[in-house]
Design a protein around this motif. Structure first.
Motif, PDB file in Angstrom:
ATOM      1  N   SER A  38       4.513  18.262  32.293  1.00  0.00           N
ATOM      2  CA  SER A  38       4.050  17.023  31.687  1.00  0.00           C
ATOM      3  C   SER A  38       2.841  16.498  32.453  1.00  0.00           C
ATOM      4  O   SER A  38       2.548  16.953  33.558  1.00  0.00           O
ATOM      5  N   SER A  97       3.775  16.359  27.034  1.00  0.00           N
ATOM      6  CA  SER A  97       5.034  16.967  27.437  1.00  0.00           C
ATOM      7  C   SER A  97       5.173  18.307  26.730  1.00  0.00           C
ATOM      8  O   SER A  97       4.979  18.392  25.524  1.00  0.00           O
ATOM      9  N   ARG A 134       7.933  18.216  19.404  1.00  0.00           N
ATOM     10  CA  ARG A 134       6.973  17.108  19.319  1.00  0.00           C
ATOM     11  C   ARG A 134       7.676  15.781  19.065  1.00  0.00           C
ATOM     12  O   ARG A 134       7.303  14.746  19.588  1.00  0.00           O
ATOM     13  N   PHE A 153       8.789  13.695  21.939  1.00  0.00           N
ATOM     14  CA  PHE A 153       7.802  13.051  22.792  1.00  0.00           C
ATOM     15  C   PHE A 153       7.650  11.572  22.451  1.00  0.00           C
ATOM     16  O   PHE A 153       7.434  11.206  21.312  1.00  0.00           O
TER      17      PHE A 153
END
Ligand code: FE2
Length: 397
Positions: free
Chosen positions: A50, A64, A79, A82
């Motif tokens: 990250s 991330s 995704r 995140f």
């Protein structure tokens, strides 16, 4: 030093060099940040990583990546996990400690921290996602002036499918990668700022040229975004789309050469006055001509050709069909659509549907039919742009 170690080192220096070159070739900040984490993970065989960016006295969680979770949930699932948050820069968190002390942290197991350290590990992410962070290497991203731009964090070094601690030799290597990355980030931020200022200047100058006219400041913004969206729909690549965005606001810059008595005349123009008015494309193209800049070259074409018509009845050159440069055909659609659909002092606004149906009616006479049909395809994007750059309340006369 044994031969194998020399080779290993050489290999790593070469890798670092290659990464450095890759970093300087990416100018979009979000893509660049992604690349930094990906390359640092590849270098250290880390399962996850990250990146935090400094914003004033806080760190913002900006990127991330996590292979295990990607395998489990797919790319979209990864995704979706995140969510950005910020941390204060102090010694209580791992990233905060690295940013405030500028020291590397190489931890073998974040759940068994050495006694007496001021920071703790926040297990929220692990708990929420059924993940187990073990080894962690965090380094500061220092720019050329040794300012902290962010923190790069690598998680779970792997070897033969097992999580192992990060090898000591990675500390300097990742730190130097992070510093190269910091310089690239600083450059990307600068480029972004320059572009922002550049576009703002273009808008302001375009408005200055048009201000005597009835158009509002928002007209140039809307029509340039319509033009860029239409170019994208027609298959232009990202660079060309950006050039259209920057070039199109200058389409009417030649109005600066039209006398007030004509430009501001409330009623219909006489044939002689119309002739003067119709000189604005040529005046504009003269103002913009002779530059080496790709954008100014394109804006010269836009200024000269945005009043040409598909059937050859436009001005100043009565060009017909594909003899009219495509960017001129694009801007013609965007410009007329905005004139129809926005409120001016001398007329009310027409609804979007009505404005689109006029474009459709005039496809093949005034407009390139391909541009009109692409414009209809992106009507929801057009509606978003119209909303985002709507006029402040215009008083109707
Ligand atoms: Fe014009």
């Amino acid at each position: 030093m044994p031969q194998s170690e020399v080779e290993c080192l050489r290999d790593e220096v070469l890798k670092l060099n290659r990464i450095g070159i890759a970093l300087t070739s990416v100018h979009q900040l979000d893509q660049l940040l992604d690349l930094i984490v990906r390359e640092a993970r590849a270098l250290t065989a880390a399962d996850a990583g990250s990146l935090y960016l400094r914003e004033g006295e806080r760190l913002r969680f900006a990127v991330s990546q996590n292979d295990t979770l990607r395998q489990r949930l797919g790319e979209a699932g990864e995704r979706a996990l995140f969510s950005s948050f910020t941390l204060p820069i102090n010694e209580r968190s791992i990233a905060g400690f690295v940013a405030s002390t500028r020291r590397n942290l190489n931890l073998a197991d974040v759940y068994r921290l050495p006694a007496g350290v001021p920071f703790g590990f926040n297990p929220d992410f692990d708990r929420r996602n059924d993940y187990r962070t073990v080894s962690l290497l965090a380094v500061p991203m220092l720019d050329a002036e040794e300012r902290v731009l962010g923190v790069l964090q690598l998680i779970n070094a792997t070897q033969h499918g097992q999580v192992i601690p990060f090898h000591e030799r990675f500390e300097d290597l990742v730190r130097s990668l992070a510093s190269q990355a910091a310089v690239a980030v600083r450059n990307a931020e600068l480029t972004q700022e320059l572009k922002r200022v550049h576009l703002d200047t273009i808008y302001r100058l375009s408005v200055a040229a048009e201000y005597r006219d009835h158009d509002t400041a928002m007209h140039v913004r809307r029509m340039s975004h319509y033009s860029a969206a239409l170019a994208r729909r027609l298959g232009y690549d990202a660079r060309r789309v950006e050039q259209v965005l920057y070039a199109s606001p200058m389409h009417d810059v030649g109005k600066i050469g039209i006398p007030d008595a004509i430009l501001l005349k409330p009623g219909r123009l006489t044939p002689e006055e119309r002739e003067v008015m119709q000189q604005h494309p040529e005046i504009g193209s003269r103002i913009l001509s002779g530059s080496d800049s790709e954008i100014l070259k394109l804006s010269e074409v836009v200024a000269l050709t945005h009043h040409e018509k598909w059937d050859g009845t436009g001005y100043p050159r009565r060009l017909r069909g594909e003899d009219i440069p495509e960017v001129g055909r694009i801007v013609a659609v965007a410009d007329v659509f905005d004139a129809l659909s926005s409120k001016r002092v001398y007329k009310g606004a027409m609804g979007m549907d009505e404005a689109l149906s006029i474009l459709q009616k005039d496809a093949g006479t005034h407009f390139d039919p391909r541009c009109v049909s692409a414009f209809l395809d992106i009507r929801s994007e057009v509606a978003d742009i119209a909303q985002r750059y709507r006029d402040p309340d215009v008083k109707t006369a």
